[in-house]
Design an enzyme around this catalytic site. Structure first.
Site, short mmCIF file in Angstrom:
data_model
loop_
_atom_site.label_atom_id
_atom_site.label_comp_id
_atom_site.label_asym_id
_atom_site.label_seq_id
_atom_site.Cartn_x
_atom_site.Cartn_y
_atom_site.Cartn_z
N GLN A 33 -5.32 -2.27 9.19
CA GLN A 33 -5.02 -3.54 8.53
C GLN A 33 -5.61 -4.70 9.33
OE1 GLN A 33 -3.34 -3.75 5.45
NE2 GLN A 33 -4.12 -5.84 5.58
N ASP B 146 -11.71 2.02 3.30
CA ASP B 146 -11.94 0.58 3.12
C ASP B 146 -13.43 0.29 2.90
OD1 ASP B 146 -9.84 -1.19 2.94
OD2 ASP B 146 -9.55 -1.40 5.11
N LYS C 191 0.85 -1.21 0.00
CA LYS C 191 0.00 0.00 0.00
C LYS C 191 0.87 1.25 0.00
CE LYS C 191 -3.86 -2.40 1.95
NZ LYS C 191 -4.41 -3.03 3.13
#
Ligand code: NAP
Length: 278
Positions: A89, A112, A45
Site C-alpha cells: 500500500q 498492481d 480491499k
C-alpha cells in the site's frame, strides 16, 4: 458512467472464476505505518477479496520497521505458494524507497502492475501479465459504454507513473490520438477543449470547469480530493455534466473500478500459477 454497477458485475465474474480454481487465490496486502487513508483502502480491499472468493492476507508493519524488514517480508511472500498477488500500500512512510520495494515483488505476483518489467511490457504492447488497475478500470468503463476510442483525441491531465502515463499508453494502444498535460502545461484549457475524451488525474478539486470541456465530450474524473468530510474529483461535476455526453461521478466512478481491476489481476495471477502446474 456508473462505476459501482460495473465493478459489481466484474466482481461477480471474478467470483465465478475463482470457484473453478483448485484453491482460492491469495492476495497479500502489506501496509507500513498508520496512514488513515491507507487503512481505509486496505479494509476495502479485504472486503472486495471476500466478495470475490479471494483470501486476503494482511501484513502490517510498524512505521519504523525499516526497508530491510519490508524487503525480507516481500521475498518471503514471493516464495509462498498460497500467495498469488502481492501489493504494498502506497505511499510508504518517509525513509522507505518505494522503487526498490516495488522492484522486489516477483513480476508474477505484481498485481498492481508497477514492476519495471510489467511497465515495460505495457509500453511495448507485448502482452503484460497485468495492467495497472486505475487506467484498466477507466478502459473497462469506456468499453462498457461502447465509447469507440479509434481516432478520438484523448487528453489526459496528469502524468504519474500509476495513472497518467499508463493511461496515455493504453489509449494509444486503442488507436486514440493522445495528449498528456501536466503541471508545466501552458494554457491547459486550450488542450482540454480539444478533447473528445478528457481524463483528469491530478488531485485538485475544481480544476476542470465546464468552459474547459467540448460539448459532447466524454469526461472521466480519476481525482480524489477530500474537502471537509466530503470526497470529490477534479471535475466540477454539476456544471460539466450539462455539457458532457458521459461523465464519471466521484465517488462511484473510477474508484470502484480500480478496486475491481485489482481483483481481476489477482484472479489472473492465480490462473497463471495453476496453469504453470505449480
Ligand atoms: P500525482 O502523482 O500527484 O500526479 C498528479 C499529476 O497532476 C502530476 O503529473 C502533475 O504534474 C499534474 N498536475 C498537478 N497540477 C496540475 C495542473 N494545475 N494542471 C495540470 N496538471 C497538473 O497523483 P496520482 O497518483 O496520479 O493521482 C492523481 C489523482 O487521482 C489523485 O487525486 C489521486 O488521489 C487520484 N487517484 C484515484 C484513483 C482511483 O481509483 N480513483 C487511483 C489513483 C489515484 P507534474 O508531473 O508536472 O507535477
Amino acid at each position: 458512467m456508473d462505476g459501482n454497477t460495473l465493478a459489481k458485475q466484474v466482481r461477480i465474474g471474478v467470483r465465478k472464476q475463482t470457484a473453478l480454481l483448485p484453491e482460492p487465490p491469495g492476495l497479500a496486502v502489506i501496509q507500513v505505518g498508520e496512514n488513515p487513508a491507507s487503512m481505509v483502502y486496505v479494509n476495502n480491499k479485504r472486503r472486495d477479496c471476500e466478495r470475490c472468493g479471494i483470501v486476503s492476507y494482511a501484513h502490517h508493519l510498524d512505521e519504523d520497521a525499516g526497508q530491510a524488514k519490508l524487503l525480507e517480508l516481500i521475498r518471503f511472500l514471493n516464495g509462498e505458494p498460497h500467495i498469488h498477488g502481492i501489493l504494498v500500500q502506497l505511499p510508504l512512510p518517509k525513509g522507505y524507497g518505494s522503487d526498490a520495494i516495488i522492484q522486489a515483488i516477483s513480476p508474477e505476483k505484481d498485481v498492481d502492475a508497477f514492476h519495471a518489467l510489467t511497465v515495460g511490457k505495457l509500453y511495448l504492447n507485448s502482452g503484460p501479465a497485468f495492467e495497472p488497475c486505475t487506467p484498466a478500470g477507466v478502459i473497462a468503463l469506456l468499453d462498457r459504454y461502447e465509447i469507440d476510442l479509434r481516432g478520438k483525441h484523448c487528453v489526459v491531465v496528469g502524468r504519474s507513473n500509476i495513472v497518467g502515463k499508463p493511461m496515455g499508453t493504453m489509449l494509444l494502444h486503442r488507436n486514440a490520438t493522445v495528449t498528456i498535460c501536466h503541471g508545466s502545461t501552458v494554457d491547459l484549457p486550450s488542450f482540454t477543449r480539444q478533447a473528445d475524451v478528457l481524463i483528469s488525474a491530478v488531485g485538485k478539486s475544481g480544476l476542470i470547469t465546464a468552459d474547459m470541456v467540448k460539448p459532447g465530450a466524454v469526461v472521466v474524473d480519476v481525482g480524489i480530493n477530500r474537502i471537509d468530510d466530503k470526497i470529490c474529483g477534479d471535475v466540477d461535476f454539476d456544471e460539466v455534466e450539462k455539457v458532457a455526453s458521459y461523465i464519471t461521478p466521484v465517488p462511484g466512478g473510477v474508484g470502484p473500478m480500480t478496486r475491481a481491476m485489482l481483483m481481476t489481476n489477482t484472479l489472473k495471477a492465480a490462473q497463471k500459477y495453476f496453469m504453470r502446474g505449480k
